[in-house]
Scaffold this motif. Structure first.
Motif, PDB file in Angstrom:
ATOM      1  N   THR A 161       0.837  -1.194   0.000  1.00 39.40           N
ATOM      2  CA  THR A 161       0.000   0.000   0.000  1.00 39.40           C
ATOM      3  C   THR A 161       0.872   1.244   0.000  1.00 39.40           C
ATOM      4  OG1 THR A 161      -0.086   0.025   2.431  1.00 39.40           O
ATOM      5  CG2 THR A 161      -1.883  -1.116   1.246  1.00 39.40           C
ATOM      6  N   VAL A 163       1.025   4.802   1.961  1.00 37.30           N
ATOM      7  CA  VAL A 163       0.509   5.341   3.213  1.00 37.30           C
ATOM      8  C   VAL A 163       0.591   6.862   3.175  1.00 37.30           C
ATOM      9  CG1 VAL A 163       0.734   5.387   5.713  1.00 37.30           C
ATOM     10  CG2 VAL A 163       1.233   3.280   4.443  1.00 37.30           C
ATOM     11  N   GLU A 173      -4.092   7.883   9.582  1.00 34.02           N
ATOM     12  CA  GLU A 173      -3.444   7.816   8.289  1.00 34.02           C
ATOM     13  C   GLU A 173      -4.326   7.060   7.305  1.00 34.02           C
ATOM     14  OE1 GLU A 173      -0.704   3.822   8.978  1.00 34.02           O
ATOM     15  OE2 GLU A 173       0.208   5.799   9.168  1.00 34.02           O
ATOM     16  N   LYS A 174      -4.149   7.347   6.035  1.00 30.91           N
ATOM     17  CA  LYS A 174      -4.943   6.687   5.004  1.00 30.91           C
ATOM     18  C   LYS A 174      -4.026   5.881   4.096  1.00 30.91           C
ATOM     19  CE  LYS A 174      -8.603  10.168   4.963  1.00 30.91           C
ATOM     20  NZ  LYS A 174      -9.396  11.106   4.129  1.00 30.91           N
ATOM     21  N   VAL A 175      -4.574   4.811   3.555  1.00 28.28           N
ATOM     22  CA  VAL A 175      -3.774   3.953   2.678  1.00 28.28           C
ATOM     23  C   VAL A 175      -4.505   3.751   1.355  1.00 28.28           C
ATOM     24  CG1 VAL A 175      -2.681   2.730   4.581  1.00 28.28           C
ATOM     25  CG2 VAL A 175      -4.790   1.828   3.590  1.00 28.28           C
TER      26      VAL A 175
END
Length: 298
Positions: A161, A163, A173-175
């Motif tokens: 992914t 990050v 946090e978003k992935v």
């Protein structure tokens, strides 16, 4: 009001149907030449304007025309376009407007043709593109290729992914899944690299590599069984349009002109709808603040 809305929806259906009529060499080249002249307008909307008024030079909304000291003439016929939260919006061509008495403005707003900071500046675009590729779930790297190899895009089956940290201290946090990898010739200059990225993104957004379950804006067109030639024609046309609309010269022009000089019709199976929409999606990747790839909800 209901009758007016129904009439507008009928007009939209008619305009959508006309997308499929650009099959001859003359109509296709006319459409492509027209769309590249309106970089401030979404490619699909430029096509809609072309079907209604092919000779248009400048088109804008009434509010935009007022900035330039102009207004629609009394009784002028508006051109229908699609808009966010629509269904439709209206624009007017230059000849259907007139100067507002006492107002100051430019009769020919050249600024409408140049929406980007610079033209042909690969150093400016390349950094934005690299960052936005990750936000789309596409890895990017450069390799020491020979002069005849520009680049390639392929699916990533190794997982992983990208990050992205939260913009707020308490946020999460978003992935984004790492689904594709793009490789570009590191020996090329930045402008050539940009054209290569546009071409490969053309394949991506046209669905030539297939979609994946959580992606909302990339269709899987592999079931259409397009030939390599058909896929290349679509990708080259997308690349050509993006480059022309941002002021980058590229080899796609020679490819398309060469094909059309030898043939009276564009290849069967080509989707004009897909070409225009993919062009618009790539143009959004040329700007900072590109959103993380939106996922389909379960």
């Amino acid at each position: 009001m209901g009758e007016e809305r129904a009439h507008r929806m009928q007009e939209i259906d008619k305009l959508y149907a006309e997308v499929h009529e650009f099959r001859t060499k003359e109509s296709f080249t006319g459409l492509v030449s027209f769309v590249k002249r309106f970089p401030r307008m979404a490619p699909y909307n430029a096509m809609l304007v072309y079907t209604q008024k092919p000779g248009s030079r400048f088109v804008a909304t009434p509010d935009e025309w007022r900035i330039y000291g102009r207004q629609p003439k009394k009784g002028a016929r508006p051109l229908v376009i699609l808009q966010m939260f629509g269904p439709v919006g209206f624009v007017y061509e230059l000849e259907d407007t007139e100067e507002i008495p006492g107002a100051e403005g430019n009769l020919f707003p050249e600024g409408l043709l140049h929406p980007f900071r610079t033209e042909g500046n690969g150093e400016f675009y390349i950094h934005i593109l690299k960052d936005n590729l990750r936000r789309e779930g596409i890895g990017y790297r450069e390799e020491n290729y020979g002069s005849s190899q520009a680049g390639a895009l392929h699916r990533n089956d190794d997982g992983g992914t990208f990050v992205f940290p939260s913009k707020t201290p308490k946020g999460k946090e978003k992935v984004v899944p790492h689904d594709f990898d793009m490789v570009v010739n590191r020996n090329h200059d930045d402008t050539t690299k940009c054209a290569t990225i546009f071409h490969e993104l053309g394949h991506y957004f046209a669905g030539h590599l297939g979609g994946y379950p959580d992606n909302k804006h990339v269709a899987d067109r592999r079931s259409e069984h397009l030939t390599v030639g058909q896929e290349e024609f679509e990708a080259e046309t997308i690349c050509y349009l993006v480059c022309e609309r941002v002021g980058i010269k590229n080899p796609s022009a020679a490819y398309l002109h060469g094909y059309l000089d030898r043939n009276d019709m564009i290849p069967k199976g080509i989707s004009i709808d897909t070409i225009l929409k993919a062009t618009g999606k790539i143009e959004r990747m040329l700007k900072s603040g590109y959103p993380l790839r939106e996922m389909k909800k379960e």
